[in-house]
Each structure stands twice: as structure tokens, then as C-alpha cells.
Design a protein around this motif. Structure first.
Motif, short mmCIF file in Angstrom:
data_model
loop_
_atom_site.label_atom_id
_atom_site.label_comp_id
_atom_site.label_asym_id
_atom_site.label_seq_id
_atom_site.Cartn_x
_atom_site.Cartn_y
_atom_site.Cartn_z
N GLN A 83 -3.84 14.84 -1.73
CA GLN A 83 -4.56 13.76 -2.39
C GLN A 83 -5.69 14.35 -3.22
O GLN A 83 -6.44 15.21 -2.76
CB GLN A 83 -5.10 12.77 -1.37
CG GLN A 83 -5.62 11.48 -2.00
CD GLN A 83 -5.80 10.38 -0.97
OE1 GLN A 83 -5.26 10.46 0.14
NE2 GLN A 83 -6.53 9.35 -1.34
N LEU A 99 -2.99 5.99 -5.64
CA LEU A 99 -3.03 7.22 -4.87
C LEU A 99 -2.84 8.38 -5.83
O LEU A 99 -1.81 8.49 -6.50
CB LEU A 99 -1.93 7.21 -3.81
CG LEU A 99 -1.83 8.46 -2.92
CD1 LEU A 99 -3.08 8.62 -2.07
CD2 LEU A 99 -0.57 8.38 -2.05
N GLU A 143 1.12 5.43 0.72
CA GLU A 143 0.47 6.53 1.41
C GLU A 143 1.37 7.75 1.36
O GLU A 143 2.57 7.66 1.11
CB GLU A 143 0.12 6.16 2.84
CG GLU A 143 1.32 5.83 3.71
CD GLU A 143 0.91 5.48 5.13
OE1 GLU A 143 0.87 6.42 5.96
OE2 GLU A 143 0.63 4.29 5.39
N GLN A 151 0.86 -1.19 0.00
CA GLN A 151 0.00 0.00 0.00
C GLN A 151 0.90 1.24 0.00
O GLN A 151 1.95 1.26 0.63
CB GLN A 151 -0.91 0.00 1.23
CG GLN A 151 -1.88 1.19 1.26
CD GLN A 151 -2.80 1.13 2.47
OE1 GLN A 151 -2.75 0.16 3.24
NE2 GLN A 151 -3.62 2.13 2.63
#
Length: 374
Positions: free
Chosen positions: A353, A366, A344, A342
């Protein structure tokens, strides 16, 4: 021959007294002028709708008023292989045969512009006529030209709405055309306008796609340039020093790719470092020489792999190139993990974001956007 009159006589001898006079020629014209103002010249098309009554005419007189005559037509109506030249710029246009009735001529002329800014003041080339219908003047500036009309000095010309067929500018960035009606009682006056040539303007958006694995980030950066008003012969990118070293490292030549409009560039020939390559500055500017100077849209694609450090830190930094010239319209990135992982965003990053940017290809991507270069 045309019968002019019939007389009846009733005795002999008789006589009929007549007077023979040369029939006069009456010339009526409706002019239409279309000017295109460019950086170094003004091009002009003159459309003349003639009506000749009375005696046939073999010539039509025209005053160039300082314009250079390039062409006249159609060839079926007027001789266009030579023009009578004189110091006062008056010419005789010789018709292919003596004419009466209605017909049209088209003249193409030009005059040079010698300064990058200032005031243009010139008379219109003018036909000789007995009667004139109100004509129209359409002025269309090229994309790089800004015009400001001095209406109070334009005697005999009245600004009006542009006819729909002329209303569209050559590009969204160009100043719209203007229209002026020629009054039929017009005194001799000039077209007067202040003009300015706009310098080159570059607008660019940057979009990055990154496929992230545990060891490598495969980066694909796309820079979409829009070059306005003056062609660009090169584009500049700025990048962290470590990315520049990757770009020029022979070991990665097959893995690093730089394209301009789908043409792969040779970094040895077309990349020129422009500041402190071997110094200590954090960034290096490179200059991409274009195959030829270009206006409009230019697409630059930069692909490279970036090895992710195996250190135990939670967040890793991936260097990106950014435009060094022009106005940055958008700066987006999409990070897509490959494998059971993942991604981030670091709390210290200037990115935010934004799911409204590049469409996702896979589930856990993302999407990021930054207001300023990164």
C-alpha cells in the motif's frame, strides 16, 4: 585619394626622390570552431573574425585539412557559388569586393564517421594568416554519443571551462559539451577523442487505475516510455494468457482499447504475438508496431473490462499487462470501489500500500506500488 605627406620647396629647380613599393597585406584572424559529433558524421561550423590591414585583399586562403566544405557566408562578403578545388584541400575564398578592415566569415563543413566506436583523429581546417588571436573549440556530442578526449595528444589545444552560452547539453541524457582554447603559438595538431555510440535504452513506468464493482473491474493501464539514443519501431508487452484472449476476442473489440500517443490501434494489424500463443505458457508477449520509429516519450494506454468471478472466494485476481522490454522505473495501481463495497489487499500479494502514487479521485481508494513487474 589619401594624402600621405606634404613638402615645401624654397628654390627652383627642385626635385623630390621617391620610391614606389607595393603595399603589403596583413591578415589577422580569430577563429572559433563548433563541432557536433553524431553517429555517422561530424558537423563543423567555423567562425572567422578577420582584420585586414594594408593593401586590400580579394581572396582569403583556407586549408580544409580533409574536411568537406558545404557552405560559406555571408553572401554579402564572400562568393559561395563555387570553390577552387585541389588535391591538397586548399581553397581560395573569393570576396565579393576587395576589402580591408574587420569582417566575419562562417564556414560549414563535415566529415563522415564510418565506425560505431573507436578513435576520431582529425586536424582542424585552418585559415592562412599573419597574426592569430587565441580561438576556441566547442565539441558537442549528440545524445547517443560518448566521448573521451585524449588531451595529451591534442597539441596546441588546452581544455577550459565551457562558456555559459554553450554549456547546455541538447538533452538531459547527452554528455555535456567541452571547450578547448587554441594557443596562438599552436603547432599543427589534431583533435583526438575516443567515441562510442550508445545503443537503444528504454525506460518505462506503469500506472494502473481500476474501478471495481461487484461484477467488473474497469482497468486503465498507462505505460509511459522514454526511448533514448536510438529510435524504437515497436514496443513489447507481456500479459497473462487469459488477458491476451480477451484482447483478441472479437466479442470485446468495442470494449478493449489500445492507444499509442492518443492514436487508437487496430489490434488485427498492429499486435503481433511473439511466443507460444496457442501453447501452455502462462504469459504471452505481444509486439506493438509504432506508426513510425520514435525517440523520446511514447504514451501507451490499454483499457479493458475484467469480469470478476462470482465464486465465494474472498480475494480475486485481476490480470495486468506489463512492459517486456526496458527498465521499469515504477509500477503503481489504484483501486477505487464503485458502490457500497470496500477493497483490500491480499496478504499474499507482492504489492504494498502506497498513498504517494496516483492521486485519488474518490474516498476509499486503495493505492498500491510494486517494485517488480506483476
Amino acid at each position: 585619394r589619401k594624402r600621405l605627406a606634404t613638402f615645401e620647396y624654397f628654390r627652383q629647380p627642385c626635385q623630390l626622390a621617391i620610391e614606389i613599393k607595393t603595399q603589403s597585406t596583413r591578415v589577422s584572424v580569430e577563429p572559433s570552431y563548433r563541432l557536433k559529433v553524431d553517429e555517422d558524421r561530424v558537423d563543423l561550423e567555423v567562425f572567422l573574425r578577420y582584420t585586414i590591414r594594408g593593401a586590400r585583399s580579394s581572396f582569403l586562403n583556407f586549408d580544409l585539412n580533409g574536411w568537406e566544405l558545404d557552405d560559406v557566408g555571408p553572401s554579402s562578403t564572400v562568393e559561395n557559388d563555387h570553390f577552387q578545388d585541389s588535391s591538397d584541400s586548399k581553397v581560395k575564398l573569393r570576396l565579393t569586393q576587395p576589402r580591408t578592415g574587420e569582417f566575419e566569415l562562417v564556414l560549414r563543413l563535415h566529415r563522415p564517421v564510418t565506425e560505431p566506436s573507436g578513435t576520431l583523429r582529425f586536424p582542424l581546417p585552418w585559415p592562412t594568416y599573419d597574426n592569430m588571436s587565441p580561438g576556441i573549440v566547442i565539441v558537442s556530442p549528440a545524445e547517443a554519443i560518448v566521448l573521451n578526449y585524449r588531451l595529451e595528444e591534442m597539441v596546441g589545444l588546452v581544455q577550459e571551462s565551457v562558456p555559459p552560452e554553450f554549456a547546455t547539453a541538447p538533452s538531459p541524457e547527452a554528455q555535456p559539451p567541452a571547450a578547448f582554447r587554441i594557443r596562438n603559438d599552436r603547432a599543427s595538431g589534431d583533435v583526438v577523442m575516443d567515441y562510442e555510440v550508445r545503443g537503444r535504452e528504454i525506460r518505462v513506468r506503469a500506472d494502473a487505475l481500476m474501478d471495481i464493482s461487484a461484477e467488473t473491474a474497469d482497468v486503465s493501464q498507462r505505460f509511459t516510455y522514454r526511448v533514448l539514443y536510438e529510435p524504437a519501431s515497436r514496443l513489447e508487452l507481456t500479459m497473462p494468457r487469459e488477458l491476451y484472449r480477451l484482447l483478441v476476442n472479437p466479442r470485446y473489440r468495442s470494449a478493449v482499447e489500445l492507444q499509442v500517443d492518443n492514436q487508437i490501434l487496430n489490434s488485427d494489424d498492429l499486435l503481433i504475438a511473439s511466443n507460444d500463443v496457442n501453447g501452455t505458457s502462462r504469459t504471452v508477449n505481444i509486439s506493438i508496431a509504432l506508426p513510425q520509429p520514435k525517440l523520446g516519450t511514447i504514451d501507451v494506454l490499454f483499457k479493458y473490462p475484467w469480469r470478476i468471478s462470482s465464486s465465494g472466494t474472498r480475494f480475486h485476481s485481476i490480470p495486468l499487462a506489463m512492459p517486456a522490454d526496458g527498465q521499469l522505473l515504477a509500477n503503481t495501481a489504484r483501486l477505487t470501489p464503485r458502490g457500497p463495497m470496500q477493497v483490500e489487499l491480499s496478504p499474499e500479494a507482492i504489492w504494498e500500500q502506497d498513498e504517494g502514487v496516483i492521486p485519488a479521485e474518490a474516498g476509499q481508494s486503495l493505492a498500491l506500488a510494486a517494485e517488480f513487474p506483476t
